[in-house]
Design a protein around this motif. Structure first.
Motif, PDB file in Angstrom:
ATOM      1  N   LEU A   7       0.786  -1.177  -0.151  1.00 30.45           N
ATOM      2  CA  LEU A   7       0.021  -0.032  -0.102  1.00 30.45           C
ATOM      3  C   LEU A   7       0.842   1.212   0.012  1.00 30.45           C
ATOM      4  CD1 LEU A   7      -1.291  -2.517   1.837  1.00 30.45           C
ATOM      5  CD2 LEU A   7      -2.995  -0.438   2.286  1.00 30.45           C
ATOM      6  N   GLU A   8       0.455   2.220  -0.580  1.00 32.23           N
ATOM      7  CA  GLU A   8       1.038   3.560  -0.686  1.00 32.23           C
ATOM      8  C   GLU A   8       0.245   4.603  -1.003  1.00 32.23           C
ATOM      9  OE1 GLU A   8       3.062   6.523  -0.048  1.00 32.23           O
ATOM     10  OE2 GLU A   8       4.563   4.911  -0.229  1.00 32.23           O
ATOM     11  N   THR A   9       0.126   5.705   0.291  1.00 32.02           N
ATOM     12  CA  THR A   9      -0.958   6.550   0.286  1.00 32.02           C
ATOM     13  C   THR A   9      -0.491   7.922   0.717  1.00 32.02           C
ATOM     14  OG1 THR A   9      -1.786   6.013   2.304  1.00 32.02           O
ATOM     15  CG2 THR A   9      -2.679   4.852   0.670  1.00 32.02           C
ATOM     16  N   CYS A  14      -3.144   7.126  -4.410  1.00 31.31           N
ATOM     17  CA  CYS A  14      -3.527   6.182  -3.656  1.00 31.31           C
ATOM     18  C   CYS A  14      -3.213   4.883  -4.691  1.00 31.31           C
ATOM     19  CB  CYS A  14      -4.925   6.179  -3.303  1.00 31.31           C
ATOM     20  SG  CYS A  14      -5.271   4.695  -2.388  1.00 31.31           S
ATOM     21  N   GLN A  35      -7.812   9.197  -0.012  1.00 32.55           N
ATOM     22  CA  GLN A  35      -6.780   7.877   0.232  1.00 32.55           C
ATOM     23  C   GLN A  35      -7.553   6.872   0.985  1.00 32.55           C
ATOM     24  OE1 GLN A  35      -5.372  10.701   0.295  1.00 32.55           O
ATOM     25  NE2 GLN A  35      -3.185  10.598  -0.826  1.00 32.55           N
ATOM     26  N   VAL A  39      -8.478   3.388  -0.503  1.00 37.76           N
ATOM     27  CA  VAL A  39      -7.658   2.366  -0.317  1.00 37.76           C
ATOM     28  C   VAL A  39      -8.184   0.834  -0.058  1.00 37.76           C
ATOM     29  CG1 VAL A  39      -7.039   2.774   2.164  1.00 37.76           C
ATOM     30  CG2 VAL A  39      -5.461   1.584   0.793  1.00 37.76           C
ATOM     31  N   PHE A  62       3.972  -1.207   3.318  1.00 33.95           N
ATOM     32  CA  PHE A  62       3.289  -0.242   3.431  1.00 33.95           C
ATOM     33  C   PHE A  62       4.499   0.919   3.163  1.00 33.95           C
ATOM     34  CE2 PHE A  62       4.107  -0.413   7.790  1.00 33.95           C
ATOM     35  CZ  PHE A  62       4.214   0.861   8.278  1.00 33.95           C
ATOM     36  N   ALA A  75      -1.953   4.573   5.507  1.00 36.72           N
ATOM     37  CA  ALA A  75      -1.403   3.460   5.058  1.00 36.72           C
ATOM     38  C   ALA A  75      -0.965   2.631   6.411  1.00 36.72           C
ATOM     39  CB  ALA A  75      -0.151   3.958   4.345  1.00 36.72           C
ATOM     40  N   THR A  79      -2.530  -0.998   7.025  1.00 35.92           N
ATOM     41  CA  THR A  79      -1.712  -1.943   7.093  1.00 35.92           C
ATOM     42  C   THR A  79      -2.023  -2.900   8.699  1.00 35.92           C
ATOM     43  OG1 THR A  79      -0.260  -1.097   5.520  1.00 35.92           O
ATOM     44  CG2 THR A  79       0.672  -2.801   7.213  1.00 35.92           C
ATOM     45  N   THR A  95       8.823   5.985   1.469  1.00 37.13           N
ATOM     46  CA  THR A  95       7.991   6.688   0.371  1.00 37.13           C
ATOM     47  C   THR A  95       8.976   7.150  -0.561  1.00 37.13           C
ATOM     48  OG1 THR A  95       5.909   6.766   1.670  1.00 37.13           O
ATOM     49  CG2 THR A  95       6.416   8.022  -0.036  1.00 37.13           C
ATOM     50  N   ALA A 187       2.842   1.723  -5.266  1.00 40.20           N
ATOM     51  CA  ALA A 187       3.004   0.633  -4.525  1.00 40.20           C
ATOM     52  C   ALA A 187       3.687  -0.691  -5.177  1.00 40.20           C
ATOM     53  CB  ALA A 187       1.439   0.038  -4.207  1.00 40.20           C
TER      54      ALA A 187
END
Length: 224
Positions: A7-9, A14, A35, A39, A62, A75, A79, A95, A187
């Motif tokens: 996951l990447e927010t 998103c 997001q 998500v 994440f 995120a 998670t 990130t 992600a």
């Protein structure tokens, strides 16, 4: 460790990805401030399309920040919830590193400075050597004033990310053969970086899935 949900927010996007035996599928949306609502449906849709249940995963990764406070927190919280429910290990990924690897996949440039506008006259910045699906830190992520940037070794740098609102200062400090302000972390890159982290034994329990903010003022303000 062969099946990882990522996951990447942390920014204005998103994205979720599933790495399964070396193959990666991803869902990605440009969604500033959305997001939280997007998500989980994206995760559910991705897993359904792949025919994979949460309990079939080997771990969850994440993007742990730095980035926008709410996005980083989303995120980590999602998670934690997913990992608790399926008793899965987790790993947090920078990130900035994910953004560097995402940009390198598009531009085939090995030395990447990833930077995000941190507001308040500062920027988040990290420098990486990217190759073969890995991003090795040359400079660990930090919060910097654009008038007092850290030293880096001389290299053919590509500078990417929203921190290029300070492009003049960055180029003066490091030089750059390419600058890309609209680069975003994916992600897919989080999943690729997480594979190596899990293989190194860096997976932790769900309650240890914590965001990395880098700015003490933000954390203190959130606690009050």
């Amino acid at each position: 460790m062969t099946r990882i949900l990522a996951l990447e927010t942390a920014g204005e996007t998103c994205s979720v990805a599933l790495l399964d035996d070396g193959n990666v599928i991803e869902r990605f949306e440009h969604a500033p401030r959305r997001q939280t609502e997007l998500v989980l449906p994206m995760v559910e849709g991705l897993l359904a399309d792949a025919g994979v249940r949460l309990k079939d995963l080997d771990g969850i990764a994440f993007g742990h920040g730095p980035g926008a406070f709410t996005g980083v927190r989303v995120a980590a919280a999602v998670t934690q919830g997913l990992a608790f429910s399926a008793d899965l290990p987790v790993v947090g990924i920078s990130t900035l590193a994910a953004c560097a690897l995402s940009a390198q996949a598009r531009q085939a440039h090995s030395h990447v400075i990833a930077c995000f506008d941190a507001r308040m006259g500062e920027l988040y910045l990290g420098a990486y050597e990217c190759e073969d699906g890995a991003a090795s830190a040359i400079l660990n992520d930090g919060l910097f004033n654009p008038d007092a940037l850290p030293d880096l070794p001389s290299a053919d740098w590509m500078i990417i990310g929203s921190g290029l609102v300070y492009q003049d200062a960055l180029v003066a400090a490091y030089g750059a053969s390419r600058c890309i302000i609209d680069a975003h972390p994916h992600a897919k890159a989080v999943a690729q970086l997480a594979l190596s982290a899990f293989e190194r034994g860096e997976g932790v329990s769900a309650e240890q899935a914590q965001p990395v903010y880098l700015r003490d003022q933000v954390i203190q303000g959130a606690v009050r």
